[in-house]
Write a protein that holds these residues in place. Structure first.
Motif, PDB file in Angstrom:
ATOM      1  N   TRP A  84      15.197  16.257 -19.123  1.00  0.00           N
ATOM      2  CA  TRP A  84      14.148  16.401 -18.111  1.00  0.00           C
ATOM      3  C   TRP A  84      13.784  17.878 -17.948  1.00  0.00           C
ATOM      4  CZ3 TRP A  84      11.647  12.342 -15.966  1.00  0.00           C
ATOM      5  CH2 TRP A  84      12.243  11.072 -16.094  1.00  0.00           C
TER       6      TRP A  84
ATOM      7  N   TYR B 233       8.714  10.207  -9.950  1.00  0.00           N
ATOM      8  CA  TYR B 233      10.116  10.494  -9.646  1.00  0.00           C
ATOM      9  C   TYR B 233      10.212  11.647  -8.638  1.00  0.00           C
ATOM     10  CZ  TYR B 233      10.926   7.761 -13.906  1.00  0.00           C
ATOM     11  OH  TYR B 233      10.942   6.777 -14.871  1.00  0.00           O
TER      12      TYR B 233
ATOM     13  N   ARG C 294      13.764  13.133  -8.018  1.00  0.00           N
ATOM     14  CA  ARG C 294      14.249  13.978  -9.111  1.00  0.00           C
ATOM     15  C   ARG C 294      13.600  15.364  -9.035  1.00  0.00           C
ATOM     16  NH1 ARG C 294      16.796  13.846 -13.916  1.00  0.00           N
ATOM     17  NH2 ARG C 294      17.204  11.611 -13.783  1.00  0.00           N
TER      18      ARG C 294
ATOM     19  N   ARG D  68      15.500  22.990 -17.072  1.00  0.00           N
ATOM     20  CA  ARG D  68      15.711  21.882 -17.997  1.00  0.00           C
ATOM     21  C   ARG D  68      17.098  21.306 -17.735  1.00  0.00           C
ATOM     22  NH1 ARG D  68      13.990  20.227 -23.900  1.00  0.00           N
ATOM     23  NH2 ARG D  68      15.516  18.556 -24.141  1.00  0.00           N
TER      24      ARG D  68
ATOM     25  N   LEU E 221       6.775  17.459 -13.910  1.00  0.00           N
ATOM     26  CA  LEU E 221       8.020  16.927 -14.459  1.00  0.00           C
ATOM     27  C   LEU E 221       7.719  16.194 -15.755  1.00  0.00           C
ATOM     28  CD1 LEU E 221      11.113  16.328 -13.951  1.00  0.00           C
ATOM     29  CD2 LEU E 221      10.337  14.166 -12.918  1.00  0.00           C
ATOM     30  N   TYR E 222       8.531  16.498 -16.778  1.00  0.00           N
ATOM     31  CA  TYR E 222       8.330  15.850 -18.071  1.00  0.00           C
ATOM     32  C   TYR E 222       9.661  15.362 -18.640  1.00  0.00           C
ATOM     33  CZ  TYR E 222       3.757  17.988 -17.762  1.00  0.00           C
ATOM     34  OH  TYR E 222       2.515  18.344 -17.319  1.00  0.00           O
ATOM     35  N   PHE E 223       9.587  14.246 -19.371  1.00  0.00           N
ATOM     36  CA  PHE E 223      10.741  13.758 -20.129  1.00  0.00           C
ATOM     37  C   PHE E 223      10.474  14.134 -21.576  1.00  0.00           C
ATOM     38  CE2 PHE E 223      13.328  10.445 -22.249  1.00  0.00           C
ATOM     39  CZ  PHE E 223      14.554  10.777 -21.685  1.00  0.00           C
TER      40      PHE E 223
END
Length: 473
Positions: free
Chosen positions: A387, A416, A419, A383, A399-401
């Motif tokens: 993100w 992304y 990233r 983390r 990947l998570y926001f």
């Protein structure tokens, strides 16, 4: 001589006054509770008036995390204030479930003796320490709570046991027997959840004139699913495990309430830090706990496995009925308690947690943690800010926001890719600082954990299984 006597008198007097200013500290730790199974998190089914009151008396962390999605490693991170993988405590320790090739097996799986505990640190500040309930940090005598900074113990060394007294010990391992202090096996004279609270209350009464620390690690609401008939009767509209977990949660709330009532009765409530949290996400398949709106459960790295209820109350210092939005961890409790007790956190040379008080008070508006990590074998999480990268053993990374996707339904990895690559490398760099696990579960349990995750991968799946209807909205 008269002058010397007067000087000694003043020294002792001021030492007593100083000690009285130190807050008492009580850590109420639940076991396998669901994120959604409390009134302060919106439950309309569970009856938790005392914990709801505690939430209103202090701070509710919106993003409170544990250091692992299973109970043994999570407790190791809690009690040492650091990532437990740094000293090889990366796996849960359950005799009979481990790989035969583990370095340590059976009773030898425990918190290494070179690790300093929360109780060790508080003892240096003059605290008298008690541990009640589930230890699960090693069954061997050398790992015993009384040898890890605690002055008093009533509980069991292992990971689970009956909520009622055993009538005989046939087939019962010593780590599941209730033990008073060291080696005195003494079964409870009632329902375990209530008895543990009674023991804590007795300790408070005996030590009310000097600073104390109580670590009360309930086994509620971990299996076996056992509740009293009286508590079950409070939920006539529920059935099966869901009725049982509701009754067990009611008992948990009652026990916490009895302790808080005693603090108020003795005039200790204003200057006592009370924390309530949980060791990992609820295992929906085992005890019908619910983690909504989070996806996932105990033993996996979705939010439902690692984000937990997390409350802290200190009426003398902290604002009432407030929330804190940045991510925090249970490994922050050690430095928080140490600082509150008058210790200098600069003396804590080898911890990953931080003192949360300045952040909660608004004196520090930065994040307590810019980065957080979780790991079990190949599976891991990094983390970074808001993100979250999840690395799996059997599928591509996701990947998570988090602020915009608490339920982790919108995988942004393909959007992304740079990233993902950057965070993947940073996760690997962190892993290079860790020790190899001292013991490992049999490999088959990796599949079990993945299957459990897929079963409860989305809130909709949870709703359909638990209530036979999809989630609304």
């Amino acid at each position: 001589m008269k002058s010397l006597f007067y000087t000694l008198f003043l020294t002792c007097f001021f030492q007593v006054v100083s000690a009285q200013k130190q807050p008492n500290i009580i850590l109420l730790f639940a076991d396998d509770a669901g994120y959604a199974d409390f009134g302060f998190h919106g439950s309309k089914v569970m009856i938790t008036p005392n914990l709801d009151k505690l939430a209103k008396s202090g701070v509710r962390f919106q993003q409170g995390y544990v250091t692992d999605a299973t109970c043994g490693p999570s407790r190791a991170g809690l009690i040492t204030g650091k990532y437990q993988q740094r000293f090889g405590y990366g796996e849960i320790n359950v005799p009979g479930y481990m790989s035969e090739n583990s370095k340590f097996l059976g009773d030898d799986m425990g918190l290494p003796l070179d690790q300093v505990t929360m109780a060790d640190y508080l003892k240096k500040l003059g605290y008298t320490n008690a541990m009640y309930g589930k230890w699960h940090l090693g069954d061997a005598d050398r790992f015993h709570p009384l040898k890890r900074g605690f002055d008093e113990f009533y509980g069991f060394r292992g990971g689970a046991r009956s909520y009622f007294p055993y009538k005989d010990f046939k087939g019962i391992h010593d780590d599941n027997k209730m033990e008073r202090d060291f080696g005195h096996f003494e079964e409870p004279d009632g329902y375990v959840t209530d008895v543990l609270a009674d023991r804590a209350i007795n300790f408070i009464e005996r030590h009310q004139d000097k600073p104390f620390f109580i670590y009360l690690a309930f086994n509620a609401v971990h299996t076996p699913m056992e509740a009293t008939p009286e508590d079950l009767a409070k939920f006539p509209n529920l059935k099966g495990k869901r009725q049982e977990v509701a009754a067990m949660t009611l008992a948990l709330d009652r026990a916490c309430g009895n302790i808080m009532d005693k603090l108020k009765e003795l005039g200790l409530d204003e200057n006592t830090i009370v924390v309530f949290s949980n060791d990992n996400g609820g295992p929906t398949d085992k005890n019908a706990s619910i983690n909504l709106p989070l996806s996932g459960t105990k033993s996996n790295h979705l939010e439902g496995g690692i984000r937990v209820p997390y409350l802290i109350s200190w009426p003398k210092v902290l604002k009432k009925n407030s929330t804190y939005n940045f991510p925090v961890s249970t490994m922050d409790l050690l430095p928080t308690f140490y600082a509150a007790g008058g210790g200098n956190v600069a003396d804590l040379k080898d911890v990953d947690g931080v003192n949360l008080i300045p952040f909660v008070q608004g004196k520090n508006d930065e994040r307590p943690h810019e980065t957080l990590f979780w790991k079990k074998e190949t599976r891991a999480v990094y983390r970074e800010g808001d993100w979250k990268l999840i690395r799996f053993a059997d599928r591509p990374a996701e990947l998570y926001f988090v602020p915009e996707d608490t339920s982790e339904l919108n995988n942004l990895a393909s959007k992304y890719p740079s990233r993902v690559k950057d965070m993947y490398k940073k996760l690997y760099e962190w892993e290079l600082t860790l020790e190899r696990p001292m013991w490992m579960l049999k490999q088959e349990f990796e599949k079990y954990d993945n299957d459990r995750m897929d079963r409860y991968r989305t809130p909709e799946k949870v709703q359909i299984e638990m209530f036979s209807k999809p989630i609304k909205g």
